[in-house]
Design a protein around this motif. Structure first.
Motif, PDB file in Angstrom:
ATOM      1  N   ASN A 126       0.815  -1.225   0.000  1.00  0.00           N
ATOM      2  CA  ASN A 126       0.000   0.000   0.000  1.00  0.00           C
ATOM      3  C   ASN A 126       0.843   1.266   0.000  1.00  0.00           C
ATOM      4  OD1 ASN A 126       0.196   1.040   2.995  1.00  0.00           O
ATOM      5  ND2 ASN A 126      -0.119  -1.162   3.137  1.00  0.00           N
ATOM      6  N   ASP A 156      -2.209  -6.662   3.755  1.00  0.00           N
ATOM      7  CA  ASP A 156      -2.121  -5.324   3.181  1.00  0.00           C
ATOM      8  C   ASP A 156      -3.306  -4.500   3.655  1.00  0.00           C
ATOM      9  OD1 ASP A 156      -0.883  -3.341   1.748  1.00  0.00           O
ATOM     10  OD2 ASP A 156      -1.277  -4.170  -0.224  1.00  0.00           O
ATOM     11  N   VAL A 207      -6.523  -2.107   2.289  1.00  0.00           N
ATOM     12  CA  VAL A 207      -7.366  -1.837   1.130  1.00  0.00           C
ATOM     13  C   VAL A 207      -8.480  -0.880   1.542  1.00  0.00           C
ATOM     14  CG1 VAL A 207      -6.884  -4.071   0.037  1.00  0.00           C
ATOM     15  CG2 VAL A 207      -8.832  -3.853   1.597  1.00  0.00           C
ATOM     16  N   ALA A 243      -4.027   3.371  -0.353  1.00  0.00           N
ATOM     17  CA  ALA A 243      -4.331   1.950  -0.525  1.00  0.00           C
ATOM     18  C   ALA A 243      -5.261   1.760  -1.714  1.00  0.00           C
ATOM     19  CB  ALA A 243      -4.978   1.404   0.744  1.00  0.00           C
ATOM     20  N   ILE A 245     -10.638  -2.422  -3.201  1.00  0.00           N
ATOM     21  CA  ILE A 245     -10.637  -3.888  -3.238  1.00  0.00           C
ATOM     22  C   ILE A 245     -10.759  -4.415  -4.658  1.00  0.00           C
ATOM     23  CG2 ILE A 245     -11.877  -5.950  -2.478  1.00  0.00           C
ATOM     24  CD1 ILE A 245     -12.759  -4.215  -0.004  1.00  0.00           C
ATOM     25  N   TYR A 277      -7.673  -3.843  -6.757  1.00  0.00           N
ATOM     26  CA  TYR A 277      -6.618  -4.780  -6.363  1.00  0.00           C
ATOM     27  C   TYR A 277      -6.792  -6.098  -7.118  1.00  0.00           C
ATOM     28  CZ  TYR A 277      -2.973  -5.831  -2.832  1.00  0.00           C
ATOM     29  OH  TYR A 277      -1.789  -6.088  -2.179  1.00  0.00           O
ATOM     30  N   ILE A 308      -9.523 -11.910  -1.564  1.00  0.00           N
ATOM     31  CA  ILE A 308      -9.210 -10.797  -0.660  1.00  0.00           C
ATOM     32  C   ILE A 308     -10.170 -10.883   0.515  1.00  0.00           C
ATOM     33  CG2 ILE A 308      -9.076  -8.301  -0.393  1.00  0.00           C
ATOM     34  CD1 ILE A 308      -8.374  -8.090  -3.345  1.00  0.00           C
TER      35      ILE A 308
END
Length: 423
Positions: A149, A175, A177, A200, A203, A206, A220
């Motif tokens: 991040n 991490d 998010v 960051a 979600i 990512y 995740i």
């Protein structure tokens, strides 16, 4: 905060830890509520105090990555070395753990901690996580603890993780998010409170970046809520598995000539398609989705030995989760498990992308293709008899499909996800 400022910031924390002070990269409340630092670990009793004091993470990636004896591991942003030392214990004397950090003070602290712990199967490297100083396909697992991040080029970090992993290798990180729905200004305040200085990733973004660089099996899982849409999370992903000397990766424009050559070789067998001539690259790419395209390539020469790609079956939104696929393997490379590996990777990527039905048509005479698909969960749903002529001969086509288990277990039915009143 600029890149150099980040390094200076963490170097100062390393010096504080080396001086015997407990360091923190966020407020006390955030540490207590989010299990930051050493609070995120089950057992640190065997570690040097200096490593525990310098623990600045947001979870326990060593447990996340399910490390095994004899494996090679890379820790992105290894800090004071707490995750490297824990990993070294997991992989044992036959394994190896690399710690990568950009701060010389953190590296000095980590090396001192490793010496204090009597651990010899570790090596600490200086460098940025956007450009890992390790060869391609050199590690079995990539871990990281609340560090990705911080990067201002997260796509480069994830691409590097994919590059250095061996086929079948695992990406398992802790991490931070954020939710798309969160208030942007309040989210920035929350990120600063817990140290996410570069912002960051949301979600879903990512997930998309992981998929774009080639990862599959993406999960995740949120682990702690820091307020204002900011969460700690466990991120899992896998580099597709395939036999020695090969790699499965996303298809690139540079692969065009080889992909079309394999396509034409398949058509020349007379058992692959009603088509007789491969399209131009423009025609190929226009007719297929920009994602869900993969090649199997030789790791030494880069030669493409097989490919798989998807096309949308309809522009109507109700069919957004239905694709038709094609898979071709170079004639000289068949019966080596390449098709099985490619199709397995494709299915995993489809699951990640929310595809609930994969379908295709196969000539009944193409027994090898039919066996491959049935082995991976496809079923014959019907036969289209004498549907077309191929070289002047009427041919039947078996219509096959694979339904996602998530769709099969959804009592509401996949078709209820999108309203479309017309049949």
């Amino acid at each position: 905060m600029a890149h150099d400022e980040i390094i200076d910031h963490y170097s100062a924390l390393a010096r504080a830890a080396a001086a015997g002070r407990v360091v923190a990269d966020c407020g006390p409340d955030a540490f207590e509520d989010g299990c930051f630092g050493a609070a995120g670990y089950d057992d640190t009793s065997a570690l040097p105090e200096g490593a525990v004091r310098a623990g600045l993470g947001c979870g326990n990636p060593v447990a996340v990555a399910e490390l095994r004896p004899g494996e090679t591991v890379l820790d992105l942003g290894s800090g004071g070395g707490i995750d490297v030392l824990l990993s070294a214990r997991r992989v044992g004397p036959d394994g190896k753990v690399y710690g990568l950090d950009a701060s010389p003070d953190m590296l000095a602290l980590a090396r001192h901690n490793a010496e204090q712990a009597g651990v010899s199967n570790v090596e600490f490297l200086r460098g940025g996580i956007e450009r890992v100083p390790l060869p391609d396909r050199s590690v079995d697992a990539v871990i990281s603890n609340c560090l990705i991040n911080l990067s201002d080029d997260k796509a480069a970090v994830l691409a590097e993780a994919f590059r250095v992993l061996r086929p079948g290798g695992r990406f398992g990180v802790s991490d931070v998010v954020v939710n798309h729905e969160s208030n942007p200004s309040r989210r920035v305040v929350a990120e600063r409170r817990i140290g996410c200085v570069a912002g960051a990733l949301p979600i879903e973004e990512y997930r998309q970046v992981l998929a774009r660089v080639g990862f599959a099996g993406i999960r995740i899982t949120l682990t702690a809520d820091h307020g204002d849409g900011v969460h700690s999370a466990i991120v899992h992903a896998v580099k597709p598995e395939i036999g020695p000397g090969l790699e499965i990766r996303p298809m690139r424009e540079a692969d065009a000539a080889q992909v079309l050559t394999i396509y034409q070789a398949g058509l020349d067998t007379g058992q692959a398609s009603f088509e007789t001539t491969a399209p131009s690259w423009e025609g190929f790419t226009t007719g297929r989705l920009p994602h869900l395209r993969y090649v199997a390539a030789d790791t030494q020469t880069g030669e493409v030995v097989g490919w798989v790609a998807a096309s949308a079956v309809s522009a109507r939104q109700v069919y957004a989760g239905v694709v038709e696929h094609s898979i071709y393997v170079h004639p000289g490379c068949q019966a080596h498990g390449i098709g099985h590996a490619l199709l397995s990777a494709f299915i995993a990527a489809c699951e990640d992308a929310g595809v609930w039905t994969i379908q295709s048509g196969i000539f009944p005479e193409n027994s090898a293709s039919l066996a491959l698909h049935q082995a991976l969960g496809f079923r014959i749903v019907g036969t289209r008899e004498r549907i077309g002529q191929h070289h002047g001969v009427w041919r039947d086509v078996l219509f096959i499909e694979r339904r996602s288990p998530s769709a099969e277990n959804d009592s509401s039915g996949a078709g209820d996800r999108v309203q479309d009143p017309t049949p």
